[in-house]
Write a protein that holds these residues in place. Structure first.
Motif, PDB file in Angstrom:
ATOM      1  N   TRP A 192       0.808  -1.215   0.000  1.00  0.00           N
ATOM      2  CA  TRP A 192       0.000   0.000   0.000  1.00  0.00           C
ATOM      3  C   TRP A 192       0.839   1.261   0.000  1.00  0.00           C
ATOM      4  O   TRP A 192       0.308   2.344  -0.241  1.00  0.00           O
ATOM      5  N   GLN A 193       2.130   1.149   0.291  1.00  0.00           N
ATOM      6  CA  GLN A 193       2.974   2.324   0.447  1.00  0.00           C
ATOM      7  C   GLN A 193       2.958   3.194  -0.820  1.00  0.00           C
ATOM      8  O   GLN A 193       3.337   2.748  -1.900  1.00  0.00           O
ATOM      9  N   GLY A 194       2.457   4.425  -0.671  1.00  0.00           N
ATOM     10  CA  GLY A 194       2.435   5.354  -1.784  1.00  0.00           C
ATOM     11  C   GLY A 194       1.363   5.110  -2.820  1.00  0.00           C
ATOM     12  O   GLY A 194       1.310   5.815  -3.840  1.00  0.00           O
ATOM     13  N   LYS A 195       0.482   4.131  -2.588  1.00  0.00           N
ATOM     14  CA  LYS A 195      -0.576   3.813  -3.556  1.00  0.00           C
ATOM     15  C   LYS A 195      -1.696   4.850  -3.443  1.00  0.00           C
ATOM     16  O   LYS A 195      -2.189   5.129  -2.349  1.00  0.00           O
ATOM     17  N   HIS A 196      -2.076   5.429  -4.576  1.00  0.00           N
ATOM     18  CA  HIS A 196      -3.140   6.446  -4.577  1.00  0.00           C
ATOM     19  C   HIS A 196      -4.505   5.757  -4.550  1.00  0.00           C
ATOM     20  O   HIS A 196      -4.903   5.113  -5.523  1.00  0.00           O
ATOM     21  N   VAL A 197      -5.224   5.893  -3.442  1.00  0.00           N
ATOM     22  CA  VAL A 197      -6.520   5.238  -3.273  1.00  0.00           C
ATOM     23  C   VAL A 197      -7.595   6.299  -3.024  1.00  0.00           C
ATOM     24  O   VAL A 197      -7.433   7.176  -2.173  1.00  0.00           O
ATOM     25  N   THR A 198      -8.677   6.198  -3.770  1.00  0.00           N
ATOM     26  CA  THR A 198      -9.832   7.064  -3.549  1.00  0.00           C
ATOM     27  C   THR A 198     -10.901   6.273  -2.800  1.00  0.00           C
ATOM     28  O   THR A 198     -11.293   5.189  -3.242  1.00  0.00           O
ATOM     29  N   VAL A 199     -11.339   6.800  -1.674  1.00  0.00           N
ATOM     30  CA  VAL A 199     -12.416   6.177  -0.888  1.00  0.00           C
ATOM     31  C   VAL A 199     -13.697   6.951  -1.163  1.00  0.00           C
ATOM     32  O   VAL A 199     -13.750   8.175  -0.963  1.00  0.00           O
ATOM     33  N   ALA A 200     -14.726   6.266  -1.657  1.00  0.00           N
ATOM     34  CA  ALA A 200     -15.992   6.902  -2.022  1.00  0.00           C
ATOM     35  C   ALA A 200     -16.973   6.808  -0.857  1.00  0.00           C
ATOM     36  O   ALA A 200     -17.473   5.735  -0.548  1.00  0.00           O
ATOM     37  N   GLY A 201     -17.207   7.930  -0.220  1.00  0.00           N
ATOM     38  CA  GLY A 201     -18.238   7.981   0.813  1.00  0.00           C
ATOM     39  C   GLY A 201     -17.699   8.005   2.228  1.00  0.00           C
ATOM     40  O   GLY A 201     -16.909   7.142   2.612  1.00  0.00           O
ATOM     41  N   LEU A 202     -18.104   9.013   2.994  1.00  0.00           N
ATOM     42  CA  LEU A 202     -17.900   9.014   4.436  1.00  0.00           C
ATOM     43  C   LEU A 202     -18.998   8.156   5.056  1.00  0.00           C
ATOM     44  O   LEU A 202     -20.087   8.035   4.514  1.00  0.00           O
ATOM     45  N   GLY A 203     -18.742   7.573   6.177  1.00  0.00           N
ATOM     46  CA  GLY A 203     -19.782   6.767   6.815  1.00  0.00           C
ATOM     47  C   GLY A 203     -19.213   5.542   7.479  1.00  0.00           C
ATOM     48  O   GLY A 203     -18.003   5.435   7.715  1.00  0.00           O
ATOM     49  N   THR A 232      -5.485   8.307  -9.322  1.00  0.00           N
ATOM     50  CA  THR A 232      -6.141   7.221  -8.588  1.00  0.00           C
ATOM     51  C   THR A 232      -5.767   5.863  -9.184  1.00  0.00           C
ATOM     52  O   THR A 232      -5.885   5.645 -10.388  1.00  0.00           O
ATOM     53  N   GLU A 233      -5.314   4.950  -8.303  1.00  0.00           N
ATOM     54  CA  GLU A 233      -4.963   3.592  -8.727  1.00  0.00           C
ATOM     55  C   GLU A 233      -6.000   2.566  -8.272  1.00  0.00           C
ATOM     56  O   GLU A 233      -6.037   1.446  -8.781  1.00  0.00           O
ATOM     57  N   LEU A 234      -6.831   2.945  -7.302  1.00  0.00           N
ATOM     58  CA  LEU A 234      -7.854   2.053  -6.757  1.00  0.00           C
ATOM     59  C   LEU A 234      -8.954   2.898  -6.146  1.00  0.00           C
ATOM     60  O   LEU A 234      -8.685   3.905  -5.494  1.00  0.00           O
ATOM     61  N   VAL A 235     -10.211   2.477  -6.360  1.00  0.00           N
ATOM     62  CA  VAL A 235     -11.352   3.095  -5.676  1.00  0.00           C
ATOM     63  C   VAL A 235     -11.923   2.089  -4.684  1.00  0.00           C
ATOM     64  O   VAL A 235     -12.146   0.926  -5.033  1.00  0.00           O
ATOM     65  N   VAL A 236     -12.133   2.528  -3.442  1.00  0.00           N
ATOM     66  CA  VAL A 236     -12.809   1.716  -2.437  1.00  0.00           C
ATOM     67  C   VAL A 236     -14.125   2.414  -2.107  1.00  0.00           C
ATOM     68  O   VAL A 236     -14.121   3.568  -1.657  1.00  0.00           O
ATOM     69  N   THR A 237     -15.235   1.743  -2.356  1.00  0.00           N
ATOM     70  CA  THR A 237     -16.533   2.403  -2.249  1.00  0.00           C
ATOM     71  C   THR A 237     -17.386   1.879  -1.105  1.00  0.00           C
ATOM     72  O   THR A 237     -17.313   0.693  -0.738  1.00  0.00           O
ATOM     73  N   ALA A 238     -18.202   2.768  -0.570  1.00  0.00           N
ATOM     74  CA  ALA A 238     -19.286   2.344   0.321  1.00  0.00           C
ATOM     75  C   ALA A 238     -20.254   1.496  -0.502  1.00  0.00           C
ATOM     76  O   ALA A 238     -20.458   1.759  -1.696  1.00  0.00           O
ATOM     77  N   PRO A 239     -20.868   0.467   0.094  1.00  0.00           N
ATOM     78  CA  PRO A 239     -21.662  -0.476  -0.698  1.00  0.00           C
ATOM     79  C   PRO A 239     -22.882   0.132  -1.368  1.00  0.00           C
ATOM     80  O   PRO A 239     -23.322  -0.357  -2.405  1.00  0.00           O
ATOM     81  N   GLY A 240     -23.439   1.205  -0.822  1.00  0.00           N
ATOM     82  CA  GLY A 240     -24.678   1.734  -1.380  1.00  0.00           C
ATOM     83  C   GLY A 240     -24.519   2.582  -2.631  1.00  0.00           C
ATOM     84  O   GLY A 240     -25.503   2.881  -3.297  1.00  0.00           O
ATOM     85  N   TRP A 241     -23.299   2.984  -2.974  1.00  0.00           N
ATOM     86  CA  TRP A 241     -23.099   3.821  -4.156  1.00  0.00           C
ATOM     87  C   TRP A 241     -23.402   3.013  -5.408  1.00  0.00           C
ATOM     88  O   TRP A 241     -22.866   1.925  -5.609  1.00  0.00           O
ATOM     89  N   GLN A 242     -24.257   3.542  -6.281  1.00  0.00           N
ATOM     90  CA  GLN A 242     -24.721   2.789  -7.447  1.00  0.00           C
ATOM     91  C   GLN A 242     -23.623   2.643  -8.500  1.00  0.00           C
ATOM     92  O   GLN A 242     -22.812   3.552  -8.708  1.00  0.00           O
ATOM     93  N   PRO A 243     -23.619   1.504  -9.191  1.00  0.00           N
ATOM     94  CA  PRO A 243     -22.550   1.223 -10.161  1.00  0.00           C
ATOM     95  C   PRO A 243     -22.483   2.195 -11.326  1.00  0.00           C
ATOM     96  O   PRO A 243     -21.441   2.311 -11.973  1.00  0.00           O
ATOM     97  N   ASP A 244     -23.601   2.896 -11.615  1.00  0.00           N
ATOM     98  CA  ASP A 244     -23.592   3.787 -12.767  1.00  0.00           C
ATOM     99  C   ASP A 244     -23.191   5.217 -12.407  1.00  0.00           C
ATOM    100  O   ASP A 244     -23.272   6.114 -13.244  1.00  0.00           O
ATOM    101  N   LYS A 245     -22.713   5.445 -11.194  1.00  0.00           N
ATOM    102  CA  LYS A 245     -22.264   6.786 -10.817  1.00  0.00           C
ATOM    103  C   LYS A 245     -21.080   7.203 -11.686  1.00  0.00           C
ATOM    104  O   LYS A 245     -20.242   6.376 -12.052  1.00  0.00           O
ATOM    105  N   ALA A 275     -10.706   4.412 -17.110  1.00  0.00           N
ATOM    106  CA  ALA A 275      -9.282   4.560 -16.824  1.00  0.00           C
ATOM    107  C   ALA A 275      -8.622   3.240 -16.432  1.00  0.00           C
ATOM    108  O   ALA A 275      -7.417   3.219 -16.162  1.00  0.00           O
ATOM    109  N   GLY A 276      -9.429   2.158 -16.387  1.00  0.00           N
ATOM    110  CA  GLY A 276      -8.873   0.866 -16.002  1.00  0.00           C
ATOM    111  C   GLY A 276      -8.548   0.764 -14.521  1.00  0.00           C
ATOM    112  O   GLY A 276      -7.694  -0.039 -14.112  1.00  0.00           O
ATOM    113  N   VAL A 277      -9.218   1.563 -13.709  1.00  0.00           N
ATOM    114  CA  VAL A 277      -8.980   1.567 -12.263  1.00  0.00           C
ATOM    115  C   VAL A 277      -9.957   0.617 -11.579  1.00  0.00           C
ATOM    116  O   VAL A 277     -11.177   0.752 -11.755  1.00  0.00           O
ATOM    117  N   PRO A 278      -9.473  -0.366 -10.805  1.00  0.00           N
ATOM    118  CA  PRO A 278     -10.392  -1.298 -10.143  1.00  0.00           C
ATOM    119  C   PRO A 278     -11.208  -0.622  -9.044  1.00  0.00           C
ATOM    120  O   PRO A 278     -10.765   0.373  -8.453  1.00  0.00           O
TER     121      PRO A 278
END
Length: 480
Positions: free
Chosen positions: A11-22, A76-89, A98-101
């Motif tokens: 994980w060191q230095g990996k750019h991760v976007t977290v979708a959603g506070l909660g 961003t190299e990875l997105v980690v999402t809250a489960p309720g966010w819809q796939p078509d966002k 962008a090929g980002v998982p």
């Protein structure tokens, strides 16, 4: 990746976007930051609560963007999402382009289990349209009765991340998984898993029944010991057939009837196992009595059989199944008996937020005054009314989409008296209980089983159930 293997990520230095506070986003952001990731949290809301949460994360060195959950941050190299966010966002569309998982909180927990040398406990997973929470809690009770260190986690209020990264080293986890969570969990591989049932739900999120079923079926992927399905719901067995499992993994059915080989079922009031016995062609193992299950309503017996099947797949002895079921008590607002007033029972099943759950609830009683209504979430009610019509003494409707239920009653049960409360304020529940009491006769059950979500009138189904219970108890005090 096999079910017992642990995935390691640098994980060191990996750019991760977290979708959603909660409840899932904040622990995910903290865990990733602690492992050296460069974390950016994006959130649609920008209210006072979100700003307070953002300030706490920013104090740690985590970047937070409020009011903009649609744009994918650069690098961003990875997105980690809250489960309720819809796939078509737009965020996820941009990630795909962008090929980002994209991972959910369950996927992240699965990848982090065993981190820092912790024991990676196997998961016994449960999904389905209805009964998940009850079954997972029954399962945890059985596992505890067997002397195992366990917890009921997942879509049940206890964070999976907290379970896998906490101080306790568990022997096994009882995991409740929603279709949302499974959608974002591509590498999850359970020891054994169950799909309890399938009925239309959350179709606005998934887009179709086929997509919803496919996400539920992900729970079977890579199972090592048992895929547990519902004999009465062939769609669940179809998902087992379609799953890519480890060699030697077995299909195990549960049924309210007498079980065949490789099934658990009921014979003369006894829960029996013909799956995990030496000679399943000729032998059956007694596990518990129907009366050991609270309440012994048919759908709850089915939940108990599914929990027993998963526990037996993990090697639990029959006595622990019995002791665990005896010790279990259901959560509030799940077919909860509130009071008897004038020989009429009042039952709170506010958790019945869709037609499938309500169908099971209505089937548990012979003569019912039904309180229903709320947000329909795209559901239709014809089949529900057709199945329940002969049991209905009367119906009291309230909530935003009550007209949909009223129309189904007019079509399929025109002789049943209906009270239509044209109000959506929280005080409507008191009037609903009063009008139901007028319709009820000795021996009847006044049943709150709304078949709808609660958010048009209440914060959640718990608040709706509490309003019902308060109104019933007030009425009981008046008649005392």
């Amino acid at each position: 990746m096999g079910s017992q293997e642990v995935s390691t990520v640098d994980w060191q230095g990996k750019h991760v976007t977290v979708a959603g506070l909660g409840v899932s986003g904040i622990p995910a952001a903290r865990a990733l930051h602690e492992r050296g990731a460069l974390v950016t949290v994006v959130n649609d809301g920008d209210d006072e609560r979100a700003r307070a949460q953002a300030a706490e994360l920013e104090a740690l060195g985590i970047t937070v963007r409020l009011g903009d959950g649609a744009t994918l941050p650069p690098s961003t190299e990875l997105v980690v999402t809250a489960p309720g966010w819809q796939p078509d966002k737009p965020l996820f569309v941009a990630a795909a382009e962008a090929g980002v998982p994209v991972w959910g909180d369950v996927e992240l927990a699965w990848r982090l289990r065993g981190d820092n040398g912790r024991k990676a406990a196997p998961w016994l997973a449960v999904t389905g349209t209805n009964g998940k929470t009850t079954t997972v809690r029954m399962l945890a009770s059985i596992l505890e009765a067997a002397g195992l260190r366990t917890a009921a986690v997942g879509n049940i209020g206890v964070s999976l991340l907290d379970a896998v990264l906490g101080e306790t080293e568990y022997d096994v986890l009882a995991v409740e998984l929603s279709s949302y969570q499974l959608h974002w969990a591509p590498s999850l591989r359970a020891h054994s898993a169950a799909v309890l049932n399938l009925a239309p739900d959350h179709l606005d999120w998934h887009g179709s029944m086929e997509a919803y079923a496919a996400d539920k079926g992900r729970v079977y992927e890579g199972n090592t010991v048992a895929c547990v399905y519902n004999v009465a719901d062939p769609a669940t067995e179809d998902l087992v057939r379609e799953a890519d499992v480890e060699e030697g993994c077995r299909a195990i059915g549960f049924t309210l009837g007498a079980p065949g080989p490789s099934q658990l079922g009921v014979v003369d009031g006894i829960l029996v196992d013909r799956a995990f016995v030496a000679n399943r062609q000729k032998q059956a193992q007694e596990l518990a009595e129907v009366t050991d299950v609270t309440p012994p309503a048919p759908h709850n017996i089915a939940n108990a059989l599914a929990a027993a099947a998963l526990a037996r797949a993990f090697g639990v002895e029959p006595a622990a199944v019995r002791d665990g079921l005896r010790a279990f008590r259901p959560d509030a607002h799940r077919i909860e008996h509130v009071a008897d007033i004038g020989e009429v029972a009042y039952v709170d099943d506010s958790k019945a937020t869709n037609t499938h759950a309500t169908e099971a609830s209505l089937a548990a009683y012979d003569s019912i005054v039904w309180i229903a209504g709320g947000l329909a979430k795209g559901a239709t009610f014809d089949d529900l009314v057709i199945g329940a019509a002969k049991r209905l003494r009367g119906v009291v409707l309230m909530g935003a989409d009550r007209a949909l239920i009223h129309e189904a009653l007019t079509r399929h049960a025109p002789e049943v008296p209906v009270v239509d409360l044209d109000r959506t304020d929280t005080g409507a529940m008191s009037e609903a209980v009063a009008r139901a009491a007028e319709l009820a006769r000795p021996g009847d059950t006044v049943l709150l089983a709304p078949a709808c979500a609660s958010m048009d009138m209440f914060t959640n189904y718990n608040k709706r159930g509490e309003a019902f219970a308060d109104a019933v108890r007030a009425r009981a005090d008046e008649s005392a």
